[in-house]
Design an enzyme around this catalytic site. Structure first.
Site, PDB file in Angstrom:
ATOM      1  N   ASP A 143      -1.219   1.612   5.496  1.00 24.71           N
ATOM      2  CA  ASP A 143      -1.652   0.223   5.334  1.00 24.71           C
ATOM      3  C   ASP A 143      -2.041  -0.413   6.665  1.00 24.71           C
ATOM      4  O   ASP A 143      -2.806  -1.364   6.702  1.00 24.71           O
ATOM      5  CB  ASP A 143      -0.527  -0.600   4.683  1.00 24.71           C
ATOM      6  N   LYS A 191      -1.461   8.706  27.639  1.00 30.04           N
ATOM      7  CA  LYS A 191      -0.119   8.726  27.055  1.00 30.04           C
ATOM      8  C   LYS A 191       0.645   7.475  27.506  1.00 30.04           C
ATOM      9  O   LYS A 191       0.649   7.159  28.701  1.00 30.04           O
ATOM     10  CB  LYS A 191       0.608  10.001  27.516  1.00 30.04           C
ATOM     11  N   ASN A 220       2.981   9.365   7.128  1.00 26.42           N
ATOM     12  CA  ASN A 220       3.980   9.242   6.058  1.00 26.42           C
ATOM     13  C   ASN A 220       4.284  10.636   5.508  1.00 26.42           C
ATOM     14  O   ASN A 220       3.687  11.623   5.927  1.00 26.42           O
ATOM     15  CB  ASN A 220       3.485   8.281   4.969  1.00 26.42           C
ATOM     16  N   LYS A 273      -0.343  -3.795  -9.555  1.00 28.24           N
ATOM     17  CA  LYS A 273      -1.320  -3.109  -8.690  1.00 28.24           C
ATOM     18  C   LYS A 273      -2.601  -2.770  -9.443  1.00 28.24           C
ATOM     19  O   LYS A 273      -3.695  -2.925  -8.926  1.00 28.24           O
ATOM     20  CB  LYS A 273      -0.717  -1.814  -8.127  1.00 28.24           C
ATOM     21  N   PHE A 307      -3.291   5.815  -7.475  1.00 32.28           N
ATOM     22  CA  PHE A 307      -1.899   6.238  -7.586  1.00 32.28           C
ATOM     23  C   PHE A 307      -1.048   5.102  -7.056  1.00 32.28           C
ATOM     24  O   PHE A 307      -1.527   4.294  -6.265  1.00 32.28           O
ATOM     25  CB  PHE A 307      -1.638   7.496  -6.736  1.00 32.28           C
TER      26      PHE A 307
HETATM   27  N1  CTP Z   1      -4.623   2.665  -1.039  1.00 29.99           N
HETATM   28  C1  CTP Z   1      -5.834   2.539  -0.416  1.00 29.99           C
HETATM   29  N2  CTP Z   1      -5.913   1.956   0.798  1.00 29.99           N
HETATM   30  C2  CTP Z   1      -4.816   1.474   1.402  1.00 29.99           C
HETATM   31  C3  CTP Z   1      -3.555   1.604   0.770  1.00 29.99           C
HETATM   32  C4  CTP Z   1      -3.488   2.211  -0.456  1.00 29.99           C
HETATM   33  O1  CTP Z   1      -6.835   2.980  -0.984  1.00 29.99           O
HETATM   34  N3  CTP Z   1      -4.932   0.895   2.598  1.00 29.99           N
HETATM   35  C5  CTP Z   1      -4.572   3.286  -2.385  1.00 29.99           C
HETATM   36  C6  CTP Z   1      -3.755   4.557  -2.468  1.00 29.99           C
HETATM   37  O2  CTP Z   1      -4.568   5.703  -2.262  1.00 29.99           O
HETATM   38  C7  CTP Z   1      -3.250   4.502  -3.908  1.00 29.99           C
HETATM   39  C8  CTP Z   1      -3.140   3.021  -4.186  1.00 29.99           C
HETATM   40  O3  CTP Z   1      -3.941   2.362  -3.232  1.00 29.99           O
HETATM   41  O4  CTP Z   1      -4.184   5.053  -4.807  1.00 29.99           O
HETATM   42  C9  CTP Z   1      -1.761   2.461  -4.129  1.00 29.99           C
HETATM   43  O5  CTP Z   1      -1.115   2.797  -2.928  1.00 29.99           O
HETATM   44  P1  CTP Z   1       0.340   2.258  -2.598  1.00 29.99           P
HETATM   45  O6  CTP Z   1       0.741   2.749  -1.262  1.00 29.99           O
HETATM   46  O7  CTP Z   1       1.245   2.481  -3.760  1.00 29.99           O
HETATM   47  O8  CTP Z   1       0.092   0.687  -2.601  1.00 29.99           O
HETATM   48  P2  CTP Z   1      -0.331  -0.317  -1.509  1.00 29.99           P
HETATM   49  O9  CTP Z   1      -1.591  -0.975  -1.957  1.00 29.99           O
HETATM   50  O10 CTP Z   1      -0.387   0.303  -0.158  1.00 29.99           O
HETATM   51  O11 CTP Z   1       0.843  -1.390  -1.601  1.00 29.99           O
HETATM   52  P3  CTP Z   1       2.359  -1.307  -1.060  1.00 29.99           P
HETATM   53  O12 CTP Z   1       2.344  -0.305   0.081  1.00 29.99           O
HETATM   54  O13 CTP Z   1       2.651  -2.676  -0.636  1.00 29.99           O
HETATM   55  O14 CTP Z   1       3.187  -0.846  -2.221  1.00 29.99           O
END
Ligand code: CTP
Length: 390
Positions: free
Chosen positions: A270, A280, A204, A332, A318
């Site tokens: 995620d 490859k 990302n 969240k 965050f």
């Molecule tokens: N986070 C985590 N592990 C994951 C995804 C996210 O620990 N697999 C943590 C990030 O480091 C951040 C928080 O969760 O502190 C929120 O991340 P965000 O990407 O906003 O939320 P998600 O839980 O991934 O939800 P979505 O992508 O559906 O908004």
């Protein structure tokens, strides 16, 4: 009071420059090491010889007066624990506010990441000029406002350099300000990388800048810092380089028990690919291909669960949202079970991902919110620690 502390004292071209000779003596009496940097105009009011004799160090003025291999604006910025500019003129305030580096002093401030004190002094009409006020408001430094009284230009009003005692006391306070002393702070940063095959990956746009600013800031505030990051950074504190979400989780699991506070600033993927290909993946005759993904652990939720009701470590998450920032953030915070959630609006281009600036809202588990206006990420980091450790 200042034993072993390194003070970089900037002097600019104002009549009150003559008073600064006494400030140097005050710093020296408190056992500080003082290096003076003058703008060329400052030397119209005081001599290099006087400043050199009082500070017992060479006085620097010219950026291009090369004495050794290191560029002087960087070596002096690295050397000092604090920069104090007294008096600072309207001209230098405005240059700093716009990042203009046309002399040694303004170049040092531009590269300086530790506390800065500015003690302005000027004619009262200049002090009241809205342009100067606006430029001053842009700076996230400690400003010791001028005092009112008789001014050297013959006017009565606000513009006199504040007392030397005030500058001295503020220096002592800021240079010894270590509210996170004895605390172990673990910060995660960067976008995790999920390999597909030896040449491709899913990731990302996270630059890791907010996490690095938080780790640097915690270090400046006296904490023992561990940065677990998917970015390539070198620091004078412990950095654990990781790649995938699973790597990040195991590094964090290992440090969980020793942490007083964990800040999850990383953008964790995620999902990861279900079957990593050791070779490859070759192009086929088909127009489409399907990658099977499996869910990564939600690290933040898991460490909150692992805490099992205990108060420590304090856990800060965050959240990156492109719409309905506050509603999504509140949900969240509740679902993940952390103490604070820092909400980031990633739809704006002037803040957030890859930018050096941010604007966030801090939500706490008791329903409180604090909005931090747009500022550089280091300033935001300081304000986050102020909000959580008050
Ligand atoms: N986070 C985590 N592990 C994951 C995804 C996210 O620990 N697999 C943590 C990030 O480091 C951040 C928080 O969760 O502190 C929120 O991340 P965000 O990407 O906003 O939320 P998600 O839980 O991934 O939800 P979505 O992508 O559906 O908004």
């Amino acid at each position: 009071m200042l034993s072993g502390k390194k003070i970089l004292l900037g002097i600019t071209g104002g009549i009150s420059a003559y008073k600064i000779c006494e400030l140097i003596r005050m710093y020296k009496r408190a056992n500080a090491d003082v290096k003076v940097v003058c703008t060329p105009n400052a030397l119209k009011f005081v001599t290099k010889l006087t400043l050199q004799n009082l500070s017992k160090n060479e006085v620097s003025v010219d950026e291009f007066d090369v004495k050794n291999y290191n560029p002087e604006h960087i070596s002096l910025a690295d050397w000092a624990d604090i920069t104090v500019i007294a008096p600072v003129t309207a001209n230098t305030i405005s240059k700093i506010a716009f990042g203009i580096c046309d002399n040694l002093l303004t170049s040092i401030v531009c590269a300086f990441k530790k506390p800065v004190i500015l003690a302005p002094a000027m004619n009262c009409n200049m002090w009241e000029n809205p342009i100067i006020r606006e430029n001053l408001n842009k700076l996230h430094f400690t400003i010791l406002e001028p005092e009112s009284g008789y001014l050297a230009c013959g006017y009565e009003g606000k513009g006199r350099l504040c007392s030397l005692e005030k500058i001295f006391e503020k220096t002592v306070e800021l240079v010894n300000y270590k509210p996170l002393n004895g605390k172990k702070i673990v910060v995660t940063s960067g976008g995790t990388i999920e390999d597909i095959d030896p040449v491709r990956y899913i990731s990302n746009y996270s630059s890791g800048k907010m996490g690095t600013a938080l780790a640097d800031c915690a270090k400046n505030l006296g904490a023992d810092v561990i940065l677990i990051t998917a970015c390539d950074v070198k620091k004078d504190y412990e950095v654990i380089q990781v790649k995938s979400a699973l790597d990040m989780k195991s590094a964090l699991d290992e440090k969980f028990n020793c942490a007083d506070c964990i800040i999850m600033a990383a953008a964790v993927a995620d999902y990861r690919v279900k079957n990593y290909s050791r070779e490859k993946i070759k192009k086929t005759a088909e127009d489409e291909m399907t990658l099977h993904l499996v869910k990564n652990p939600d690290i933040l939720s898991e460490i909150c669960k692992k805490r099992n009701g205990a108060k420590l470590p304090l856990i800060v998450g965050f959240c990156a949202e492109s719409q309905n920032l506050l509603e999504n953030a509140k949900e969240k915070l509740l679902n993940k079970g952390c103490d604070y959630l820092i909400a980031n609006d990633i739809s704006r281009r002037d803040i957030g991902f890859a930018s050096d600036y941010n604007e966030v809202t801090i939500l706490d588990k008791n329903g409180g919110t604090v909005k931090l206006n747009r500022a550089d990420k280091m300033t935001i980091a300081y304000k986050i620690f102020e909000a959580i450790y008050g």
